[in-house]
Every structure is written in structure tokens, then in C-alpha cells.
Design an enzyme around this catalytic site. Sequence first.
Site, short mmCIF file in Angstrom:
data_model
loop_
_atom_site.label_atom_id
_atom_site.label_comp_id
_atom_site.label_asym_id
_atom_site.label_seq_id
_atom_site.Cartn_x
_atom_site.Cartn_y
_atom_site.Cartn_z
N CYS A 87 97.49 26.14 32.83
CA CYS A 87 97.48 24.78 33.41
C CYS A 87 97.67 25.29 35.09
CB CYS A 87 98.80 24.00 33.17
SG CYS A 87 99.07 22.64 34.09
N CYS A 225 94.44 17.55 37.75
CA CYS A 225 94.24 18.65 36.58
C CYS A 225 93.76 19.74 37.63
CB CYS A 225 93.24 18.22 35.35
SG CYS A 225 92.69 19.65 34.25
#
Length: 288
Positions: A87, A225
Amino acid sequence: MSVLNTVPFEKFHGTGNDFFVVDAEDPVPDRPAFARTHCDRNAGIALDESDRRGADGVLFLALESRYDPPRVVMTLVQPDGSVAAMCGNGARVAAAWAAERTGSNEIMIDTPAGTRRASLDGGNVTVEMGVPSFEPRDVPLASDEELVEADVEGLTVTAVNTGVPHAVAFVDDVDDVDLEAVAPSIRHAPLFPDGTNVTIASPDGEGGFRQRTFERGVEGETQSCGTGAVAVVAAAKRLGHVSGDDPIDVSPPGGTLSVTVPDEGSALLGGPAVHEGDGEADIVFRER
């Protein structure tokens, strides 16, 4: 669901991508149940009445300060209880968290996708993201051929792994796409045996891109994101929309990220990591 005790947490966000951060030294026996319970947007934790409930995941961080530079082991458990291999925004948060405790401006981050180096400059964190891969076995794809500008469930997508899989579609205007309607069928398409994140992008008129991402594991759109931002630039280079090694601005709804995808070597992701506050959360586990 049963409550055992409480555990302290901190809340951070990176361009709106928000996380509860728990020191791995504080035991949480059932991490999936903890994440499912507290990340829920309707019934999860809020720092105060003005704060949005829940989060995009829980970062369990283990600091190993004896190394030079210091290392932090990052495990991201998502709202559905799954573990994400990588991530980008979470890695920047992990670096900021570790820097607060060590005073170091260089942090090594151990993730399931590999070890990444992060550097801090004030409130900005830049993290190495690895080399994006279009190889079918890396994405992965249920095919032996790369997926480049192919129709999948109504969108023309390019598949790339930037630590996690992304199906990237370039559109005229990201605001014209009903992402919650079109993304699930792509996210679960048989072509993606492990599922995929679905990212759409459109030119911002200034050499960068606007971005929206439907995240696997969150099962909805997030404010930002980081792996998706890197996927946008990687796919744009692959398709000839951009060239060179200069940083490119990618703007999800939550802010602006700086992305560099060089012709050789690791991609870079830069942006803020913001500490929102502290609290305590019930330690929960699912009854058998």
C-alpha cells in the site's frame, strides 16, 4: 463478537487514504476481526463526533530501531479482513510513524511485496515502490498474454502490478464514470484470479492525471490510492501517453501525489502523511 480489552491506536492519512495504526507490540489476537469491526464506515471508530467513522485499513507496525536506517515491518489488514501485500499511502504513513519514534529521515519498510526505502522531508514522504510489472504471472492474470488496452467488462484496461494488481482505464473525465457501478465486475472478472483494484484516470490538462480507484479489500472507492497512482503513470508510459523520468502529478480526490516511473529502476511515490489523532480501540475476536 467478544471484547477482550483495549489497545491504543493512532490515526493517520495520506491524501485522504486513512488508517488506524497499531504498534505490533500491543497484541491483537484476531487482526481480521479487529479490522472488520473498527474500519466499518457506519459503525467503526471515530476520533470525535466530527470525524468520519472507520478507515481504509489497519496498519500493524513493528519497529526495529537497532538497524541503520531503522526498519519497520508493515502489515496492512483491510476492512474485509484480508492482508494487502503493498500500500503506497500506507507505506508513507508507516515511515512517518517510524520517523516520529527514531528521529531518522530514512526508513526501511518491510512489506509482503518486498523491502522499500522511504525518505522524509518535513511533512512529505517519498517511498520506493518497486518496478511495475505487466507480466501476466506477476499481475496475476489467468492468461499467458499481457493485458494492454483490452476490453474487460465495458472498460478498456491495462493490467499492471505495482505491489498489488491494478486494472487501469484512461477515460475523458473521471467524474463522468460511475465507478461504484462499473468497477465490481472488473474487480471480480475471471481474468484476475486474485481479483484486482480498478483505477481510472484522465488528463488534468497540466501534464498530470486525475485518478479514482475502487480498492480490492475495501470493496469501494477510496479518497486516494498510492499503488493506483503509480499504476496510472506506469500504464501511461506503456501506452505512450507520457515519456521520460520526470515526476508526474497524480491527483486522487484526497490530494496530489508525485509519481516517478523511470525507464530503469524503482518507481517513487511522494506525498504527505498526516497524523490525525490518538485513541483506544476494543480488542475483538470472532466467537467460534
